[in-house]
Design a protein around this motif. Sequence first.
Motif, PDB file in Angstrom:
ATOM      1  N   ARG B 102       0.843  -1.194   0.000  1.00  0.00           N
ATOM      2  CA  ARG B 102       0.000   0.000   0.000  1.00  0.00           C
ATOM      3  C   ARG B 102       0.877   1.242   0.000  1.00  0.00           C
ATOM      4  O   ARG B 102       2.048   1.208   0.391  1.00  0.00           O
ATOM      5  N   CYS B 103       0.259   2.296  -0.454  1.00  0.00           N
ATOM      6  CA  CYS B 103       0.922   3.599  -0.549  1.00  0.00           C
ATOM      7  C   CYS B 103       0.581   4.413   0.698  1.00  0.00           C
ATOM      8  O   CYS B 103      -0.550   4.368   1.200  1.00  0.00           O
ATOM      9  N   LYS B 104       1.558   5.145   1.192  1.00  0.00           N
ATOM     10  CA  LYS B 104       1.330   6.026   2.330  1.00  0.00           C
ATOM     11  C   LYS B 104       1.689   7.453   1.944  1.00  0.00           C
ATOM     12  O   LYS B 104       2.752   7.699   1.362  1.00  0.00           O
ATOM     13  N   LYS B 105       0.775   8.359   2.264  1.00  0.00           N
ATOM     14  CA  LYS B 105       1.054   9.775   2.022  1.00  0.00           C
ATOM     15  C   LYS B 105       0.574  10.563   3.233  1.00  0.00           C
ATOM     16  O   LYS B 105      -0.634  10.565   3.537  1.00  0.00           O
ATOM     17  N   GLY B 106       1.482  11.204   3.898  1.00  0.00           N
ATOM     18  CA  GLY B 106       1.122  11.825   5.166  1.00  0.00           C
ATOM     19  C   GLY B 106       0.663  10.746   6.125  1.00  0.00           C
ATOM     20  O   GLY B 106       1.341   9.728   6.305  1.00  0.00           O
ATOM     21  N   ALA B 107      -0.514  10.935   6.700  1.00  0.00           N
ATOM     22  CA  ALA B 107      -1.053   9.930   7.596  1.00  0.00           C
ATOM     23  C   ALA B 107      -2.021   8.998   6.875  1.00  0.00           C
ATOM     24  O   ALA B 107      -2.568   8.080   7.481  1.00  0.00           O
ATOM     25  N   ALA B 108      -2.229   9.243   5.606  1.00  0.00           N
ATOM     26  CA  ALA B 108      -3.233   8.467   4.858  1.00  0.00           C
ATOM     27  C   ALA B 108      -2.599   7.279   4.144  1.00  0.00           C
ATOM     28  O   ALA B 108      -1.423   7.322   3.760  1.00  0.00           O
ATOM     29  N   TYR B 109      -3.381   6.248   3.992  1.00  0.00           N
ATOM     30  CA  TYR B 109      -2.948   5.050   3.282  1.00  0.00           C
ATOM     31  C   TYR B 109      -3.892   4.779   2.119  1.00  0.00           C
ATOM     32  O   TYR B 109      -5.085   5.085   2.177  1.00  0.00           O
ATOM     33  N   SER B 110      -3.363   4.145   1.106  1.00  0.00           N
ATOM     34  CA  SER B 110      -4.224   3.609   0.057  1.00  0.00           C
ATOM     35  C   SER B 110      -4.824   2.295   0.540  1.00  0.00           C
ATOM     36  O   SER B 110      -4.449   1.781   1.602  1.00  0.00           O
ATOM     37  N   SER B 111      -5.706   1.764  -0.249  1.00  0.00           N
ATOM     38  CA  SER B 111      -6.124   0.392  -0.012  1.00  0.00           C
ATOM     39  C   SER B 111      -4.944  -0.533  -0.319  1.00  0.00           C
ATOM     40  O   SER B 111      -3.908  -0.079  -0.804  1.00  0.00           O
ATOM     41  N   TYR B 112      -5.115  -1.809  -0.061  1.00  0.00           N
ATOM     42  CA  TYR B 112      -4.032  -2.750  -0.334  1.00  0.00           C
ATOM     43  C   TYR B 112      -4.020  -3.157  -1.803  1.00  0.00           C
ATOM     44  O   TYR B 112      -5.051  -3.163  -2.478  1.00  0.00           O
ATOM     45  N   SER B 113      -2.881  -3.534  -2.243  1.00  0.00           N
ATOM     46  CA  SER B 113      -2.709  -4.038  -3.612  1.00  0.00           C
ATOM     47  C   SER B 113      -3.264  -5.454  -3.718  1.00  0.00           C
ATOM     48  O   SER B 113      -3.735  -6.033  -2.729  1.00  0.00           O
ATOM     49  N   ASN B 114      -3.149  -6.010  -4.885  1.00  0.00           N
ATOM     50  CA  ASN B 114      -3.343  -7.444  -5.069  1.00  0.00           C
ATOM     51  C   ASN B 114      -2.323  -8.205  -4.231  1.00  0.00           C
ATOM     52  O   ASN B 114      -1.293  -7.642  -3.817  1.00  0.00           O
ATOM     53  N   GLU B 115      -2.599  -9.455  -4.001  1.00  0.00           N
ATOM     54  CA  GLU B 115      -1.676 -10.293  -3.240  1.00  0.00           C
ATOM     55  C   GLU B 115      -0.947 -11.238  -4.192  1.00  0.00           C
ATOM     56  O   GLU B 115      -1.543 -11.776  -5.123  1.00  0.00           O
ATOM     57  N   VAL B 116       0.331 -11.441  -3.925  1.00  0.00           N
ATOM     58  CA  VAL B 116       1.129 -12.378  -4.719  1.00  0.00           C
ATOM     59  C   VAL B 116       1.980 -13.203  -3.755  1.00  0.00           C
ATOM     60  O   VAL B 116       2.499 -12.670  -2.769  1.00  0.00           O
ATOM     61  N   SER B 117       2.101 -14.489  -4.065  1.00  0.00           N
ATOM     62  CA  SER B 117       2.848 -15.394  -3.199  1.00  0.00           C
ATOM     63  C   SER B 117       3.956 -16.089  -3.979  1.00  0.00           C
ATOM     64  O   SER B 117       3.853 -16.303  -5.187  1.00  0.00           O
ATOM     65  N   ALA B 118       4.993 -16.469  -3.254  1.00  0.00           N
ATOM     66  CA  ALA B 118       6.069 -17.252  -3.868  1.00  0.00           C
ATOM     67  C   ALA B 118       6.890 -17.908  -2.770  1.00  0.00           C
ATOM     68  O   ALA B 118       6.843 -17.494  -1.603  1.00  0.00           O
ATOM     69  N   ASN B 119       7.633 -18.952  -3.173  1.00  0.00           N
ATOM     70  CA  ASN B 119       8.543 -19.656  -2.276  1.00  0.00           C
ATOM     71  C   ASN B 119       9.972 -19.376  -2.747  1.00  0.00           C
ATOM     72  O   ASN B 119      10.310 -19.624  -3.900  1.00  0.00           O
ATOM     73  N   PRO B 120      10.823 -18.833  -1.860  1.00  0.00           N
ATOM     74  CA  PRO B 120      12.184 -18.484  -2.290  1.00  0.00           C
ATOM     75  C   PRO B 120      12.993 -19.693  -2.736  1.00  0.00           C
ATOM     76  O   PRO B 120      14.009 -19.537  -3.430  1.00  0.00           O
ATOM     77  N   HIS B 121      12.583 -20.890  -2.377  1.00  0.00           N
ATOM     78  CA  HIS B 121      13.319 -22.095  -2.786  1.00  0.00           C
ATOM     79  C   HIS B 121      12.798 -22.669  -4.091  1.00  0.00           C
ATOM     80  O   HIS B 121      13.317 -23.667  -4.577  1.00  0.00           O
ATOM     81  N   ASP B 122      11.773 -22.033  -4.654  1.00  0.00           N
ATOM     82  CA  ASP B 122      11.179 -22.526  -5.891  1.00  0.00           C
ATOM     83  C   ASP B 122      11.949 -21.956  -7.075  1.00  0.00           C
ATOM     84  O   ASP B 122      11.445 -21.129  -7.827  1.00  0.00           O
ATOM     85  N   MET B 123      13.205 -22.376  -7.242  1.00  0.00           N
ATOM     86  CA  MET B 123      14.050 -21.833  -8.313  1.00  0.00           C
ATOM     87  C   MET B 123      13.871 -22.644  -9.592  1.00  0.00           C
ATOM     88  O   MET B 123      13.768 -23.833  -9.560  1.00  0.00           O
TER      89      MET B 123
END
Lengths: 461, 123
Positions: B102-123
């Motif tokens: 999410r984006c922060k500007k001053g004390a305000a926040y945006s909504s959350y982005s989409n979610e993405v997942s991954a495994n660092p060992h999944d090379m």
Amino acid sequence: MGATALLFACACGSGAQEPAAAAPEPLPALTPAVDENPDPSILEVNLEAAESQVRFPGTPPTRVWTYNGTLPGPLIEASAGDELRVHFSNRLPESTTIHWHGVRVPAAMDGTLAMQTPVEPGGTFEYSFTLRDAGLFWFHPHIRSDVQVEKGLYGVIRVRGLDEPSSDDEQILVLDDISVLPDGTLPTYLDDESKMLGRQGNVLLVNGRAMPTLRWRAGALTRLRVVNTANGRFFNLSLPGYVFRVIGTDGGLIPHPYDADRLLLAPGERYDVMVIVTGDPGSEATLWDEPYDRGHDTGAADPLPLAKVAVTEDAPLDGRALPDSFPAIERLPDGSSDEHIELDEMLRDGEQIFTINGDTYPDVPPIAMGLGTLHYLKVQNASPMDHPFHVHGTFFQLLEAAGTPTSADALANKDTIIVPQMTTLRLAIRFDEPGRWMYHCHILEHAELGMMGEIQVTQDN
Amino acid sequence: MRFRNVFVLSTVLFAGACSSGGDDDTSATATLEAPMLMEVAPMEGALHLAWMNMQKDCDSVEAERKMEHQTSYDLAFSVPGNVDNKMDTAATDNMMYAYRMRCKKGAAYSSYSNEVSANPHDM
């Protein structure tokens, strides 16, 4: 286009989110440095590093760092054999030096911390040396070079020799890029992709201008002296309808010119090319920066327009011919490699680092070489991205790439060479000045993050 | 080590940038656009995140991370608002890590982005 491709095509690194549009402007000539010495064989110039202000397309004015107030800095024009004296003053808020990239200087003049005390803010330094070789060279800081060069500290030296090829026109093209934020400021945060690839800006520059127009005369034999001063960007030039006749590189003219559809320049490299302008009077063409896969998916980017070529309405010239040979240069004899340099990248303690033989500068053990003695470097790139390998203080010659010997026609004196990903080069090198000479990757972020070492040249080795 | 094309752009566009709601403790504001999380890719045993800042004047961008055994997100890192990539070198275990931003500007926040997942060992 994959997500990563899009990322590199239009948002390369910190803040590079909005490629800027530019109104057509002519290619600016570089500002000549003023020679204050009446002796024709002595060039005496003043250089001042200071903050300045420029305006890039579509953004408010940007505060940059320059030599003598211009971006690029002044053009130093000389003849081979001239003595260059530079009265340098530092008006920056931090210490700096000047490194004379490609110029064979005494080590004390080389502008590295191995050989020179930094010039503190408000301080001065006198650089003085003989310009021994003809060619196109450049100068830039060698302290926090990734930051100081990115901010605009670089200039060019053109040294003419006795055997210069004739041409109708000659232009110097100083290539660079810069990340400009919408408010006109330069990013201060070094993001991880900029560490990995080097800073890549959202504004491409030729002689400090975005998308300038090169005015060429139809039929003219036109010489282009090209230098890549960018931190990380490789420029892969193409000009549809044209073939570049490559007549020289870092160390001057080459004996056997060759033709190339693309002209690939890694940061720090120079090429000297000629074209005969084949376009009709009034026609236009676009000089492109084509994608080049230097690793980490960079080859998936889109071509980027770099400059416009406009053929003037002047009556066409005719009868021009491209040069096909130049005087021989000394070929360094082959020999067995006596030094092994392995370039690599890795995460260590959560930080991205770039290594030489597993270490980061200043912990890389120095290489000892004898003055005037031939040595052979096996430069192995163990990483999945290209590294432009630069050596100070001398030229080297490529003997072999990936096991293939260099052809007799490809002889050239280089100070910066691309070591392709997962590839090994063998280089022949000889120093004729004692001292501590740096070698490093010329992706400046890589050098600052460890990929740098020293060659210590002494009489008794 | 390579930046991997884990997700194609069309996938991200269909996923969209959206508010995930849930456990945020700061109220989102409709005036700030959420970033678009483009990629979470294994890189040298960690995870490389790349996103697009749809809001051009954020003060900072925050990324939150959730490990596969967790039910709520924790702050992973915060970077200046113009930055569009980061290597999360704390994500090194052999498990799935989910991210949202999410984006922060001053004390305000945006909504959350989409979610993405991954495994660092999944090379």
